[in-house]
Write a protein that holds these residues in place. Structure first.
Motif, mmCIF file in Angstrom:
data_model
loop_
_atom_site.group_PDB
_atom_site.id
_atom_site.type_symbol
_atom_site.label_atom_id
_atom_site.label_comp_id
_atom_site.label_asym_id
_atom_site.label_seq_id
_atom_site.Cartn_x
_atom_site.Cartn_y
_atom_site.Cartn_z
ATOM 1 N N MET A 236 -3.900 16.336 -4.484
ATOM 2 C CA MET A 236 -5.298 16.075 -4.819
ATOM 3 C C MET A 236 -5.422 14.581 -5.113
ATOM 4 S SD MET A 236 -6.141 19.160 -4.417
ATOM 5 C CE MET A 236 -7.879 19.063 -4.826
ATOM 6 N N LEU A 237 -6.240 13.900 -4.336
ATOM 7 C CA LEU A 237 -6.289 12.442 -4.360
ATOM 8 C C LEU A 237 -7.166 11.914 -5.499
ATOM 9 C CD1 LEU A 237 -6.659 11.949 -0.516
ATOM 10 C CD2 LEU A 237 -4.593 11.583 -1.887
ATOM 11 N N SER A 238 -6.608 11.002 -6.272
ATOM 12 C CA SER A 238 -7.351 10.362 -7.351
ATOM 13 C C SER A 238 -8.343 9.352 -6.762
ATOM 14 C CB SER A 238 -6.377 9.629 -8.287
ATOM 15 O OG SER A 238 -5.695 8.600 -7.576
ATOM 16 N N ARG A 239 -9.221 8.865 -7.610
ATOM 17 C CA ARG A 239 -10.183 7.851 -7.160
ATOM 18 C C ARG A 239 -9.457 6.613 -6.629
ATOM 19 N NH1 ARG A 239 -11.534 3.670 -10.022
ATOM 20 N NH2 ARG A 239 -10.860 4.674 -11.965
ATOM 21 N N GLN A 240 -8.368 6.216 -7.296
ATOM 22 C CA GLN A 240 -7.627 5.030 -6.872
ATOM 23 C C GLN A 240 -6.937 5.257 -5.528
ATOM 24 O OE1 GLN A 240 -7.774 6.413 -9.795
ATOM 25 N NE2 GLN A 240 -7.763 4.908 -11.468
ATOM 26 N N ALA A 241 -6.411 6.464 -5.313
ATOM 27 C CA ALA A 241 -5.774 6.775 -4.030
ATOM 28 C C ALA A 241 -6.804 6.776 -2.906
ATOM 29 C CB ALA A 241 -5.074 8.126 -4.107
ATOM 30 N N MET A 242 -8.006 7.298 -3.200
ATOM 31 C CA MET A 242 -9.075 7.301 -2.205
ATOM 32 C C MET A 242 -9.475 5.873 -1.832
ATOM 33 S SD MET A 242 -10.091 10.343 -1.209
ATOM 34 C CE MET A 242 -11.787 10.040 -0.696
ATOM 35 N N ASP B 224 0.826 -1.211 0.000
ATOM 36 C CA ASP B 224 0.000 0.000 0.000
ATOM 37 C C ASP B 224 0.862 1.264 0.000
ATOM 38 O OD1 ASP B 224 -2.324 -1.422 -0.063
ATOM 39 O OD2 ASP B 224 -2.854 -1.125 2.039
ATOM 40 N N ILE B 225 1.954 1.234 0.745
ATOM 41 C CA ILE B 225 2.851 2.400 0.795
ATOM 42 C C ILE B 225 3.419 2.685 -0.582
ATOM 43 C CG2 ILE B 225 5.072 3.226 1.668
ATOM 44 C CD1 ILE B 225 4.421 1.694 4.286
ATOM 45 N N LEU B 226 3.936 1.658 -1.247
ATOM 46 C CA LEU B 226 4.544 1.852 -2.567
ATOM 47 C C LEU B 226 3.507 2.267 -3.607
ATOM 48 C CD1 LEU B 226 6.979 -1.187 -2.452
ATOM 49 C CD2 LEU B 226 7.638 1.222 -2.545
ATOM 50 N N ARG B 227 2.324 1.667 -3.543
ATOM 51 C CA ARG B 227 1.283 2.045 -4.517
ATOM 52 C C ARG B 227 0.809 3.481 -4.259
ATOM 53 N NH1 ARG B 227 -1.690 -0.871 -8.104
ATOM 54 N NH2 ARG B 227 -0.928 -2.846 -7.260
ATOM 55 N N PHE B 228 0.663 3.839 -2.992
ATOM 56 C CA PHE B 228 0.259 5.214 -2.653
ATOM 57 C C PHE B 228 1.318 6.204 -3.104
ATOM 58 C CE2 PHE B 228 -0.420 8.685 0.544
ATOM 59 C CZ PHE B 228 -1.730 8.987 0.188
ATOM 60 N N GLN B 229 2.592 5.858 -2.921
ATOM 61 C CA GLN B 229 3.677 6.714 -3.372
ATOM 62 C C GLN B 229 3.634 6.867 -4.885
ATOM 63 O OE1 GLN B 229 7.524 5.302 -2.093
ATOM 64 N NE2 GLN B 229 8.617 7.019 -3.003
#
Length: 441
Positions: free
Chosen positions: A320-326, A274-279
């Motif tokens: 600004m958070l994308s749908r995937q980040a949300m 999750d950390i790497l994908r969020f980054q």
């Protein structure tokens, strides 16, 4: 511990009573507490430190610095001479040096008198007397030439640390390995441009990135020394031989490798994945992603505000958070404290390095290249410098206008972050599309 524990406890209780109402003199109370600490049976360095402090509190400290104390001084500590104001012996892993500090015109000045044991205690006192009699201000220019490169590096590291610069430890390591390893005791009076360039020029062809880092560390230290008037009169280093950035390897993962990385995250522990994908989705640095706190995130407004104290540029950064980040955030448990538990950078990086090797990806594929992947894709798809600076929290200048222009790009930035997230979905799915660097490969 004392043989009679109850007696020891009574002593502590009586000390507390003194503190609360008997009106003990602070020095006497401090001495009593330190004596009680010694009575607990503490040993080695902690005992010697407390014992020395107790001597100071009771007025029993040595009235004169001795050669025995100088010989026993360990790295990381210092001794001052009670009878010679400003004279001190400072010990580091590379040896011991005599310094003299003085206040002049409202400013504190420091010079290196010599190195122990080459300069004995008696020699240091004699040098101290000479400097004092002739005046430090009149001698400071000459004394600057006697400062060693190690002493200059120490002062530079302290100044960077005091400013809160996170890079001070890395800079210190670079200087330690490439400059001080051979020239720690060289004085500024003997330093030349050739000596400094010799520390990195042999790396330019084979390891241009390392050469560039060494040059920047050395150049930064001497620029600071010049600005703070630490260089001796007549020392002109000039511009060191450049290491063109064009020679530095700039790796950006091609689409095929990016796809392998995204699909391979399932092989990691969920929190690390999750950390790497969020980054990757946000284009942030590892430290920024790891430090994400729920108090910084507004799920309703779909924005994450990283405070200035966690940003390299020391300015707040709004993601600004994308749908995937949300969706990723909504999968995380809890809504208080750190989003990704208390994971540390070393652990996550080591876990990713092991997984990267399993996937057959190059060692250059660190988490930081995900920022380059984002910015390269934006540039390839028509995103201008202003939007790239907005996404990466970079600024084109220090003017207020530059900061204002970036702050006005929240809406278009949100669109680009969403387009990037959609692009990553397509990459991971493996659609028939041409993406990052494939057209160039």
């Amino acid at each position: 511990m004392p043989s009679d524990t109850s007696d020891f406890q009574r002593r502590i209780a009586s000390l507390v009573a003194i503190e609360q109402g008997a009106g003990a003199e602070p020095r006497a109370l401090t001495a009593a507490l330190m004596q009680a600490a010694l009575d607990t049976g503490i040993r080695k360095e902690l005992r010697s430190t407390v014992a020395h402090a107790l001597e100071q509190a009771t007025g029993e400290a040595a009235k004169e610095l001795t050669d025995l104390a100088c010989r026993r001084l360990k790295p990381g500590n210092r001794l001052t001479d009670p009878q010679f104001a400003g004279l001190a012996l400072v010990a580091s892993k590379r040896g011991k040096r005599w310094i003299y500090r003085s206040q002049a015109s409202g400013k504190q000045r420091q010079v290196t008198l010599g190195h122990y044991p080459a300069m004995t205690l008696a020699g240091a006192r004699e040098k101290w007397a000479t400097v004092r009699s002739e005046g430090l201000d009149s001698k400071v220019a000459d004394m600057r030439s006697q400062m060693t490169l190690e002493a200059l590096a120490d002062a530079y590291a302290d100044a960077q640390k005091a400013k809160g610069l996170k890079s001070w430890q890395r800079t210190r390591r670079i200087l330690e390995k490439n400059l001080l390893d051979r020239h720690a005791t060289m004085t500024l009076g003997d330093v030349s441009r050739e000596v400094l360039e010799d520390c990195y020029t042999h790396l330019i062809d084979g390891q241009p990135g390392a050469a560039h880092n060494i040059r920047m560390a050395i150049s930064g230290m001497f620029t600071w020394a010049y600005e703070t008037r630490r260089l001796p009169t007549g020392l002109t280093i000039g511009t060191l031989r450049k290491t063109p950035k064009s020679n530095i390897k700039e790796y950006v993962p091609p689409t095929a490798q990016l796809r392998v990385m995204l699909r391979g995250l399932d092989g990691l522990r969920r929190v690390d994945a999750d950390i790497l994908r969020f980054q990757c989705l946000t284009g942030t640095r590892m430290s920024e992603a790891l430090g994400a706190d729920w108090s910084e995130i507004d799920l309703n407004e779909r924005r994450w505000t990283i405070p200035a104290n966690r940003m390299k540029a020391k300015r707040p950064h709004i993601v600004m958070l994308s749908r995937q980040a949300m969706e990723l955030l909504e999968r995380r448990e809890g809504r208080e404290g750190r989003v990704f538990e208390k994971r540390d950078r070393k652990t996550v990086s080591m876990n990713w390095a092991a997984r990267r090797d399993e996937l057959g990806l190059p060692t250059d594929f660190t988490s930081h290249v995900l920022r380059k992947a984002l910015l390269t894709w934006v540039a390839d798809n028509g995103g201008g410098r202003d939007i790239r600076d907005r996404l990466s929290a970079h600024s084109q200048g220090k003017s207020a206008d530059a900061h204002y222009q970036l702050s006005e790009l929240n809406s278009p930035a949100a669109e680009w972050w969403q387009r990037w997230a959609d692009h990553l979905d397509a990459v991971e799915a493996g659609g028939n599309i041409v993406m990052i660097n494939e057209a160039r490969a």
